[in-house]
Write a protein that holds these residues in place. Structure first.
Motif, PDB file in Angstrom:
ATOM      1  N   LEU A 174       0.865  -1.188   0.000  1.00  0.00           N
ATOM      2  CA  LEU A 174       0.000   0.000   0.000  1.00  0.00           C
ATOM      3  C   LEU A 174       0.902   1.239   0.000  1.00  0.00           C
ATOM      4  N   TYR A 175       1.392   1.590  -1.166  1.00  0.00           N
ATOM      5  CA  TYR A 175       2.492   2.567  -1.219  1.00  0.00           C
ATOM      6  C   TYR A 175       2.048   4.019  -1.096  1.00  0.00           C
ATOM      7  N   ALA A 176       0.773   4.303  -1.369  1.00  0.00           N
ATOM      8  CA  ALA A 176       0.346   5.717  -1.353  1.00  0.00           C
ATOM      9  C   ALA A 176      -0.568   5.991  -0.167  1.00  0.00           C
ATOM     10  N   ASN A 177      -0.133   6.828   0.719  1.00  0.00           N
ATOM     11  CA  ASN A 177      -0.975   7.221   1.850  1.00  0.00           C
ATOM     12  C   ASN A 177      -1.544   8.617   1.546  1.00  0.00           C
ATOM     13  N   ILE A 178      -2.844   8.639   1.310  1.00  0.00           N
ATOM     14  CA  ILE A 178      -3.521   9.870   0.894  1.00  0.00           C
ATOM     15  C   ILE A 178      -4.203  10.468   2.122  1.00  0.00           C
ATOM     16  N   ARG A 179      -3.791  11.676   2.490  1.00  0.00           N
ATOM     17  CA  ARG A 179      -4.324  12.272   3.723  1.00  0.00           C
ATOM     18  C   ARG A 179      -4.870  13.677   3.469  1.00  0.00           C
ATOM     19  N   PRO A 180      -6.156  13.778   3.193  1.00  0.00           N
ATOM     20  CA  PRO A 180      -6.748  15.101   2.958  1.00  0.00           C
ATOM     21  C   PRO A 180      -6.938  15.881   4.252  1.00  0.00           C
ATOM     22  N   VAL A 188       0.140  13.563   0.043  1.00  0.00           N
ATOM     23  CA  VAL A 188       0.363  12.232  -0.541  1.00  0.00           C
ATOM     24  C   VAL A 188       1.730  11.756  -0.032  1.00  0.00           C
ATOM     25  N   ARG A 189       1.678  10.787   0.823  1.00  0.00           N
ATOM     26  CA  ARG A 189       2.883  10.342   1.552  1.00  0.00           C
ATOM     27  C   ARG A 189       3.303   8.952   1.077  1.00  0.00           C
ATOM     28  N   GLU A 190       4.582   8.800   0.751  1.00  0.00           N
ATOM     29  CA  GLU A 190       5.096   7.473   0.397  1.00  0.00           C
ATOM     30  C   GLU A 190       5.012   6.607   1.652  1.00  0.00           C
ATOM     31  N   ASN A 191       4.666   5.320   1.467  1.00  0.00           N
ATOM     32  CA  ASN A 191       4.292   4.506   2.624  1.00  0.00           C
ATOM     33  C   ASN A 191       5.160   3.281   2.850  1.00  0.00           C
ATOM     34  N   THR A 192       6.058   2.982   1.911  1.00  0.00           N
ATOM     35  CA  THR A 192       6.685   1.658   1.975  1.00  0.00           C
ATOM     36  C   THR A 192       8.200   1.677   2.180  1.00  0.00           C
ATOM     37  N   GLU A 193       8.795   2.860   2.323  1.00  0.00           N
ATOM     38  CA  GLU A 193      10.246   2.902   2.593  1.00  0.00           C
ATOM     39  C   GLU A 193      10.549   4.162   3.407  1.00  0.00           C
ATOM     40  N   SER A 229      -8.873  19.551  14.094  1.00  0.00           N
ATOM     41  CA  SER A 229      -8.556  18.469  15.029  1.00  0.00           C
ATOM     42  C   SER A 229      -7.916  17.321  14.281  1.00  0.00           C
ATOM     43  N   LEU A 230      -6.990  16.659  14.956  1.00  0.00           N
ATOM     44  CA  LEU A 230      -6.430  15.422  14.410  1.00  0.00           C
ATOM     45  C   LEU A 230      -7.556  14.409  14.180  1.00  0.00           C
ATOM     46  N   GLY A 231      -8.609  14.533  14.964  1.00  0.00           N
ATOM     47  CA  GLY A 231      -9.751  13.625  14.853  1.00  0.00           C
ATOM     48  C   GLY A 231     -10.568  13.806  13.584  1.00  0.00           C
ATOM     49  N   LEU A 232     -10.190  14.769  12.740  1.00  0.00           N
ATOM     50  CA  LEU A 232     -10.885  14.963  11.461  1.00  0.00           C
ATOM     51  C   LEU A 232     -10.114  14.338  10.302  1.00  0.00           C
ATOM     52  N   GLY A 233      -8.870  13.925  10.559  1.00  0.00           N
ATOM     53  CA  GLY A 233      -7.982  13.541   9.454  1.00  0.00           C
ATOM     54  C   GLY A 233      -8.276  12.173   8.879  1.00  0.00           C
ATOM     55  N   GLY A 234      -8.811  12.130   7.668  1.00  0.00           N
ATOM     56  CA  GLY A 234      -9.026  10.860   6.977  1.00  0.00           C
ATOM     57  C   GLY A 234      -7.730  10.386   6.345  1.00  0.00           C
ATOM     58  N   SER A 235      -7.673   9.092   6.036  1.00  0.00           N
ATOM     59  CA  SER A 235      -6.446   8.553   5.460  1.00  0.00           C
ATOM     60  C   SER A 235      -6.743   7.259   4.718  1.00  0.00           C
ATOM     61  N   LEU A 236      -6.259   7.197   3.480  1.00  0.00           N
ATOM     62  CA  LEU A 236      -6.382   5.963   2.697  1.00  0.00           C
ATOM     63  C   LEU A 236      -4.987   5.498   2.326  1.00  0.00           C
ATOM     64  N   ASN A 237      -4.731   4.203   2.532  1.00  0.00           N
ATOM     65  CA  ASN A 237      -3.471   3.588   2.109  1.00  0.00           C
ATOM     66  C   ASN A 237      -3.804   2.759   0.880  1.00  0.00           C
ATOM     67  N   ALA A 238      -3.258   3.153  -0.270  1.00  0.00           N
ATOM     68  CA  ALA A 238      -3.672   2.482  -1.506  1.00  0.00           C
ATOM     69  C   ALA A 238      -2.471   1.934  -2.258  1.00  0.00           C
ATOM     70  N   GLY A 239      -2.677   0.755  -2.839  1.00  0.00           N
ATOM     71  CA  GLY A 239      -1.683   0.176  -3.744  1.00  0.00           C
ATOM     72  C   GLY A 239      -2.367  -0.103  -5.060  1.00  0.00           C
ATOM     73  N   ASP A 240      -1.754  -0.955  -5.891  1.00  0.00           N
ATOM     74  CA  ASP A 240      -2.375  -1.261  -7.182  1.00  0.00           C
ATOM     75  C   ASP A 240      -3.510  -2.264  -7.023  1.00  0.00           C
TER      76      ASP A 240
END
Ligand code: NAD
Length: 353
Positions: free
Chosen positions: A97-103, A122-127, A252-263
């Motif tokens: 799941l290399y792409a961590n998308i955090r709006p 858009v945060r790299e997630n795997t290294e 708030s940090l409590g509003l932060g959504g996050s998706l970890n996506a790969g292919d």
């Protein structure tokens, strides 16, 4: 479609109960035919199976269509030989799941000192600077002597190219503006490579405006004028830190959504941690995990071309705006409700939309 739900530690069970209710409601409303599969990881799994995550759990997740992972008490998990594996790392690495998308965005009724903004990290997630992610076996943090430690940061062309592509693709659906965040003045080889890869990918997106900032200066820019930014792409550790900041700036940090996506797989996961300071008090904000779940539905809708899934994500986003506008929210963002009551109001709102 099958979605595995793992509540996690601390406030996880409280917010995940709300998230399950939201998914059940939207599934009934829009005929999504969601099947929620409830599993455990973290402390519960350590107690029951001797490990925070198991191969059986991974098989269950791989056989499903998506995963929603609650916050984990990762700081408690120090020794993998005792089954204390960081579940976040486990799924990000095993499912690539290399792409961590955090709006992060502001809402008119949520108290904040910022000008209104709407951006995504858009945060790299795997290294990167994550010792548990960089090597096939073992760990890239080394205790040389009791008084000397070394942490290695791996940056590869492959990972830079794919995270850059994720960011530029996302930017094309937004304001067509990408900001690269790095420390290439000091990390000349690794962040130099990151910048080179981003420049290479940018050639395929001539409509996108590109600029860049050194990460320390970026902290000042984002606090001063977050509205300047749209899509921000960066390496793992910088993205982790920056996205907590942008979530908190939005209210708030409590509003932060996050998706970890790969292919092939995706995992919705709240941006925050297990928040032990507020666990069990019915005050945790559930919108982080609700937004993360809605991002997963959107990802599934795009991947399998399911308009009702895309519609579900839109409904949840609109209901979130309305709930926040009506102050049917927890105290951290200006409301008076507990976690459960916030969820109950939200579900009622979704039903009548
Ligand atoms: P945290 O994110 O859990 O909490 C930081 C602050 O934000 C706390 O004051 C907390 O009360 C508040 N907060 C967090 N989520 C909130 C919510 N939904 N509603 C209202 N307020 C909220 O960070 P921490 O306290 O440093 O870490 C606690 C544990 O979580 C540690 O074990 C850490 O390693 C872990 N952690 C896990 C993840 C993850 O699973 N993705 C992410 C970050 C931290």
């Amino acid at each position: 479609m099958k979605i595995v739900m793992i509540p996690g530690d601390g406030i996880g069970p409280e917010t995940m109960t709300v998230c399950s209710d939201v998914l059940t409601t939207i599934s009934e409303k829009l005929d999504l035919h969601l099947e929620l599969i409830h599993e455990i990881a973290g402390h519960d799994s350590l107690k029951k199976y001797g490990s925070t995550v198991t191969e059986q759990l991974l098989a269950t997740v791989k056989a499903a269509d998506g995963l929603i992972l609650g916050p984990m008490a990762t700081y408690d998990f120090k020794d993998e030989t005792k089954g204390e594996i960081n579940p976040s790392k486990f799924f990000r690495k095993k499912l690539d799941l290399y792409a961590n998308i955090r709006p992060a965005r502001t809402y008119p009724k949520v108290p904040t000192k910022m000008n209104p903004f709407d951006l995504v990290v858009v945060r790299e997630n795997t290294e990167g600077f994550y010792a548990d992610r960089n090597v096939e076996s073992g760990n890239s943090e080394i205790l040389v002597t009791p008084d000397v430690g070394i942490s290695l940061r791996r940056i590869t062309r492959e990972c830079c190219i794919r995270i850059a592509k994720s960011a530029f693709e996302l930017a094309m659906t937004r304001k067509k503006h990408v900001t690269l965040v790095h420390k290439a003045n000091v990390l000349k080889i690794t962040d130099g490579l990151f910048l080179d890869c981003c420049a290479e990918v940018a050639k395929s997106y001539p409509e996108v405006t590109v600029d860049d900032h050194i990460v320390d200066a970026m902290m000042a820019h984002v606090v001063r004028n977050p509205e300047r930014f749209d899509t921000i792409v960066t390496t793992n550790m910088f993205g982790d830190i920056l996205s907590d900041l942008t979530a908190e700036l939005s209210g708030s940090l409590g509003l932060g959504g996050s998706l970890n996506a790969g292919d092939h797989y995706a995992m919705g996961q709240a941006a925050h941690g297990s928040a032990p300071d507020i666990a069990g008090q019915d005050i945790a904000n559930p919108f982080s995990i609700i937004t993360s779940a809605s991002m997963l539905l959107n990802w599934l809708g795009q991947k399998y071309q399911q308009p009702n899934y895309l519609q579900a994500a839109k409904y949840i986003a609109r209901a979130t705006e309305q709930a926040i506008d009506a102050l049917e929210v927890t105290r951290d963002i200006g409301g008076q409700l507990g976690t459960k009551a916030t969820g109950d109001c939200f579900v009622r709102r979704l039903r009548t939309m």
